[in-house]
Design a protein around this motif. Structure first.
Motif, short mmCIF file in Angstrom:
data_model
loop_
_atom_site.label_atom_id
_atom_site.label_comp_id
_atom_site.label_asym_id
_atom_site.label_seq_id
_atom_site.Cartn_x
_atom_site.Cartn_y
_atom_site.Cartn_z
N LEU A 1 -4.75 -34.41 14.66
CA LEU A 1 -4.77 -32.96 14.64
C LEU A 1 -3.94 -32.39 15.78
O LEU A 1 -3.18 -31.42 15.60
CB LEU A 1 -6.21 -32.45 14.72
N LEU A 2 -4.05 -33.01 16.96
CA LEU A 2 -3.29 -32.55 18.11
C LEU A 2 -1.80 -32.72 17.87
O LEU A 2 -0.99 -31.83 18.16
CB LEU A 2 -3.73 -33.31 19.36
N ARG A 3 -1.42 -33.90 17.30
CA ARG A 3 -0.02 -34.15 17.02
C ARG A 3 0.52 -33.13 16.02
O ARG A 3 1.61 -32.59 16.18
CB ARG A 3 0.15 -35.56 16.46
N SER A 4 -0.27 -32.84 14.99
CA SER A 4 0.15 -31.88 13.97
C SER A 4 0.31 -30.48 14.58
O SER A 4 1.26 -29.76 14.26
CB SER A 4 -0.87 -31.85 12.84
N ARG A 5 -0.63 -30.12 15.44
CA ARG A 5 -0.57 -28.80 16.06
C ARG A 5 0.65 -28.67 16.96
O ARG A 5 1.36 -27.65 16.94
CB ARG A 5 -1.84 -28.54 16.88
N VAL A 6 0.91 -29.70 17.74
CA VAL A 6 2.07 -29.66 18.64
C VAL A 6 3.37 -29.57 17.84
O VAL A 6 4.26 -28.79 18.16
CB VAL A 6 2.09 -30.91 19.55
N ASN A 7 3.47 -30.38 16.76
CA ASN A 7 4.67 -30.34 15.91
C ASN A 7 4.85 -28.97 15.28
O ASN A 7 5.96 -28.45 15.17
CB ASN A 7 4.59 -31.41 14.83
N SER A 8 3.73 -28.37 14.84
CA SER A 8 3.79 -27.05 14.23
C SER A 8 4.27 -26.01 15.23
O SER A 8 5.11 -25.15 14.91
CB SER A 8 2.41 -26.66 13.69
N CYS A 9 3.75 -26.10 16.45
CA CYS A 9 4.19 -25.16 17.49
C CYS A 9 5.68 -25.33 17.78
O CYS A 9 6.42 -24.36 17.93
CB CYS A 9 3.39 -25.39 18.77
N TRP A 10 6.11 -26.59 17.84
CA TRP A 10 7.51 -26.86 18.13
C TRP A 10 8.42 -26.34 17.04
O TRP A 10 9.46 -25.75 17.32
CB TRP A 10 7.68 -28.36 18.32
N GLU A 11 8.03 -26.54 15.78
CA GLU A 11 8.84 -26.07 14.66
C GLU A 11 8.93 -24.55 14.65
O GLU A 11 9.99 -23.97 14.38
CB GLU A 11 8.28 -26.59 13.35
N ARG A 12 7.81 -23.88 14.94
CA ARG A 12 7.83 -22.42 14.96
C ARG A 12 8.71 -21.92 16.10
O ARG A 12 9.42 -20.93 15.96
CB ARG A 12 6.41 -21.86 15.10
N TRP A 13 8.63 -22.61 17.23
CA TRP A 13 9.47 -22.21 18.35
C TRP A 13 10.94 -22.39 18.01
O TRP A 13 11.77 -21.52 18.31
CB TRP A 13 9.13 -23.03 19.59
N GLN A 14 11.29 -23.52 17.37
CA GLN A 14 12.67 -23.74 16.96
C GLN A 14 13.15 -22.68 15.98
O GLN A 14 14.26 -22.18 16.09
CB GLN A 14 12.83 -25.13 16.34
N LEU A 15 12.28 -22.31 15.02
CA LEU A 15 12.63 -21.28 14.05
C LEU A 15 12.84 -19.94 14.75
O LEU A 15 13.82 -19.23 14.48
CB LEU A 15 11.54 -21.15 12.99
N SER A 16 11.92 -19.62 15.67
CA SER A 16 12.04 -18.36 16.40
C SER A 16 13.32 -18.33 17.24
O SER A 16 14.03 -17.33 17.29
CB SER A 16 10.82 -18.18 17.31
N THR A 17 13.63 -19.48 17.88
CA THR A 17 14.84 -19.57 18.68
C THR A 17 16.08 -19.40 17.82
O THR A 17 17.04 -18.71 18.20
CB THR A 17 14.88 -20.92 19.42
N THR A 18 16.06 -20.03 16.64
CA THR A 18 17.20 -19.93 15.74
C THR A 18 17.42 -18.49 15.30
O THR A 18 18.55 -17.99 15.27
CB THR A 18 16.99 -20.82 14.51
N VAL A 19 16.32 -17.80 14.97
CA VAL A 19 16.43 -16.40 14.56
C VAL A 19 16.96 -15.54 15.70
O VAL A 19 17.83 -14.67 15.51
CB VAL A 19 15.05 -15.87 14.09
N GLU A 20 16.48 -15.80 16.92
CA GLU A 20 16.95 -15.04 18.07
C GLU A 20 18.43 -15.30 18.33
O GLU A 20 19.19 -14.38 18.66
CB GLU A 20 16.12 -15.41 19.32
N GLU A 21 18.84 -16.56 18.18
CA GLU A 21 20.25 -16.89 18.39
C GLU A 21 21.14 -16.23 17.34
O GLU A 21 22.23 -15.76 17.65
CB GLU A 21 20.44 -18.41 18.35
#
Length: 414
Positions: free
Chosen positions: A110-130
């Motif tokens: 569950l922790l691994r899944s949560r961390v991966n989910s957070c990372w993917e959302r951050w990458q998506l947010s960063t991509t949108v901002e870029e």
């Protein structure tokens, strides 16, 4: 190895959750460090930037936000997760504040899944901002391109053609738009040649806007000021209430003296009274030439002294006859006078020439310029080419630090 930082207040309730979380993180291959919020606040630079930041929800939303701010640097943002320490109400507050979370029991999957989910959302947010930043940059570049085209429209499309004279100008901005400008046009029904070389303080868009304003004021006033048939009271009043010997001794030159004085004095008064808050001013050299005689009246408003190059190789500098335009509304300006004989030339320039810097931060300087001009060029165009080549060679690979504008008038030999 990824590293994780667990931030929690010392205490029994927190200890159980922290110990459990520590074990799961180590099983997942994380290097784990622990810190209290006070310890972190006192020495934020002593902690390596974590890949995963886990913060106890008991700290509350505000303190959790302050802890996370310690690591929002250098464009690297850790995955930030809140964890409960027995108070689910505090966790709910953090979740409403926008933070992600994990709950007990802390399972590795569950922790691994949560961390991966957070990372993917951050990458998506960063991509949108870029993407948004790129779109904004392209729009800015488009607007700058339009501004450059508009500014180019303020420069003369071609040089006036006059028998017995060569006229040339050069313009090389440091950025897409510039504060420098030059202008050259006829006044008094074509009987006088007016020319300006000016430098608005600063560079970029703000300077370019004031360049357009000052250039328009100068030209419009000069073209629409009635000339004085002979030197007299009007001219004396225009020169701050006192007669000017250069103008009075050359009555024919007074045909251009009125437009010259009114253009500079009027522009200075308008700028100082209406735009002093913006902090922009301009140095300028404004000359009015009688092409038939070679006599010239001028006002040097705090500008780099133009250089008169005599046919015999001697040089004369034309120092300021008044202050920069746009600082004091009641500034005084005196008329200067010079005669250009056949074979003589006038070279006017902005400080981008003498203040050009090379990789060693050394200035091109006035001595180099005077030495270069010691041998008069074969033409006005050739004179400018020699200066431009010398400055480019001196600067080398260093970035151009200021706008460069040059103008040359040469009276052809008989």
């Amino acid at each position: 190895m990824p590293n994780a930082l667990v931030v929690a207040e010392p205490g029994e309730a927190a200890s159980e959750a922290v110990v459990e979380l520590d074990g799961v993180l180590r099983e997942e291959g994380f290097e784990v460090r622990h810190a209290g919020p006070s310890e972190l606040a006192m020495r934020p630079d002593s902690w390596p930037h974590p890949d995963l930041l886990l913060v106890s929800a008991s700290l509350g939303l505000q303190r959790m936000a302050l802890v996370s701010q310690c690591f929002l640097i250098d464009g690297r943002v850790p995955t930030i997760v809140a964890f409960p320490d027995g108070d689910l109400g505090a966790l709910e507050e953090c979740v409403r504040g926008g933070f992600d979370y994990v709950t007990r029991p802390f399972l590795a999957t569950l922790l691994r899944s949560r961390v991966n989910s957070c990372w993917e959302r951050w990458q998506l947010s960063t991509t949108v901002e870029e993407m948004a930043a790129l779109a904004s940059l392209r729009e800015y570049e488009r607007e700058l391109s339009i501004a450059r085209e508009i500014q180019a429209g303020f420069l003369p499309e071609s040089m006036p053609v006059m028998d017995g004279w060569e006229i040339a100008a050069g313009f090389r901005p440091a950025k897409q738009v510039a504060g420098d400008f030059y202008d050259i046009f006829t006044i008094v029904n074509g009987r006088r040649l007016a020319f300006v070389v000016a430098d608005v303080c600063d560079k970029g868009v703000g300077a370019a806007l004031f360049m357009a304003l000052i250039r328009t004021l100068l030209r419009h006033t000069a073209e629409h000021t009635g000339f004085v048939a002979a030197a007299g009271d009007d001219l004396a009043i225009a020169v701050n209430g006192s007669q000017n010997e250069a103008a009075l001794s050359l009555p024919l030159l007074s045909l251009g003296a009125g437009p010259l004085i009114q253009a500079v004095v009027g522009t200075n008064r308008y700028m100082a009274r209406n735009h002093l808050k913006q902090g922009y001013f301009a140095t300028m050299f404004f000359g009015v030439l009688d092409p038939q005689s070679g006599d010239m009246l001028y006002i040097n408003g705090g500008h780099n002294p133009p250089i008169v190059l005599r046919a015999d190789g001697s040089q004369t500098l034309l120092p300021p006859t008044g202050p920069a335009v746009g600082i004091l509304a009641d500034s005084s300006y005196t008329l200067g006078h010079i005669h250009l004989a056949p074979g003589d030339a006038l070279f006017a320039y902005t400080d981008g020439v003498v203040e050009a810097r090379n990789r060693d931060h050394r200035l091109y300087g006035m001595p180099r310029l005077l030495e270069l001009l010691g041998t008069p060029g074969p033409s006005a165009e050739g004179l400018l080419d020699s200066v431009d080549s010398a400055v480019r060679h001196f600067v080398g690979t260093a970035e151009q630090s200021d706008d460069i504008t040059t103008l040359a008038l040469r009276r052809t030999p008989i």
